[in-house]
Design a protein around this motif. Sequence first.
Motif, PDB file in Angstrom:
ATOM      1  N   THR A  92       0.827  -1.206   0.000  1.00 42.40           N
ATOM      2  CA  THR A  92       0.000   0.000   0.000  1.00 42.40           C
ATOM      3  C   THR A  92       0.864   1.260   0.000  1.00 42.40           C
ATOM      4  OG1 THR A  92      -1.731  -1.199   1.183  1.00 42.40           O
ATOM      5  CG2 THR A  92      -1.838   1.197   1.262  1.00 42.40           C
ATOM      6  N   THR A  93       1.914   1.275   0.818  1.00 42.10           N
ATOM      7  CA  THR A  93       2.797   2.440   0.907  1.00 42.10           C
ATOM      8  C   THR A  93       3.545   2.669  -0.400  1.00 42.10           C
ATOM      9  OG1 THR A  93       3.020   2.098   3.282  1.00 42.10           O
ATOM     10  CG2 THR A  93       4.696   3.484   2.228  1.00 42.10           C
ATOM     11  N   ARG A  96       0.974   4.006  -2.985  1.00 45.96           N
ATOM     12  CA  ARG A  96       0.526   5.374  -2.683  1.00 45.96           C
ATOM     13  C   ARG A  96       1.599   6.400  -3.019  1.00 45.96           C
ATOM     14  NH1 ARG A  96      -0.505   5.960   3.296  1.00 45.96           N
ATOM     15  NH2 ARG A  96      -0.463   3.916   2.738  1.00 45.96           N
ATOM     16  N   HIS A  97       2.856   6.080  -2.697  1.00 43.52           N
ATOM     17  CA  HIS A  97       3.944   7.041  -2.900  1.00 43.52           C
ATOM     18  C   HIS A  97       4.720   6.811  -4.193  1.00 43.52           C
ATOM     19  CE1 HIS A  97       3.471   8.921   1.008  1.00 43.52           C
ATOM     20  NE2 HIS A  97       3.233   7.711   1.478  1.00 43.52           N
ATOM     21  N   LYS A  98       4.335   5.760  -4.934  1.00 41.54           N
ATOM     22  CA  LYS A  98       4.984   5.416  -6.205  1.00 41.54           C
ATOM     23  C   LYS A  98       6.494   5.277  -6.055  1.00 41.54           C
ATOM     24  CE  LYS A  98       1.372   7.106  -9.187  1.00 41.54           C
ATOM     25  NZ  LYS A  98       0.864   5.864  -9.693  1.00 41.54           N
ATOM     26  N   ALA A 134       0.137  -0.079 -10.239  1.00 46.54           N
ATOM     27  CA  ALA A 134       0.088   1.178  -9.490  1.00 46.54           C
ATOM     28  C   ALA A 134       1.383   1.977  -9.616  1.00 46.54           C
ATOM     29  CB  ALA A 134      -0.220   0.900  -8.016  1.00 46.54           C
TER      30      ALA A 134
END
Length: 138
Positions: A92-93, A96-98, A134
């Motif tokens: 997830t991290t 979210r931060h790519k 993502a």
Amino acid sequence: MPVARDIMTASAECIGAEDSVLDAARKLTDLGVGALPICGTDDKLKGVLTDRDITVKVLGKGRDPQQTKAGELAQGEAVTIGADDSAHEIFTTMARHKVRRLPVIDGHRLVGMVALADVARALPDPQVGDLLEALSTD
């Protein structure tokens, strides 16, 4: 599900914020890695320096890697993961931060680095595809 300390590369080496980018490039080469945590003189994590940062932000801009300090490439507060955070939280991290690499922190101490490949090995196949998608979108 495994946690960060189970899948990370332990004992990540830092590059000092005051060290040159040339020193960082040599250390990346010697260690055979693509990223190094940047640590300040206070032993606090300042950011992460990647081989791509050196190429794009230093060489590509005509800056002198011997005169440019590693700390100049740190961008705000470093994105980190806790040593006991799950592979899902790492996923997830990263999404979210790519980012493809995360410093692993235990309390306030750097204990390792976890890379996309580490997470890919720890997650079920469908989640790996989701993470890659993502990270690959703008």
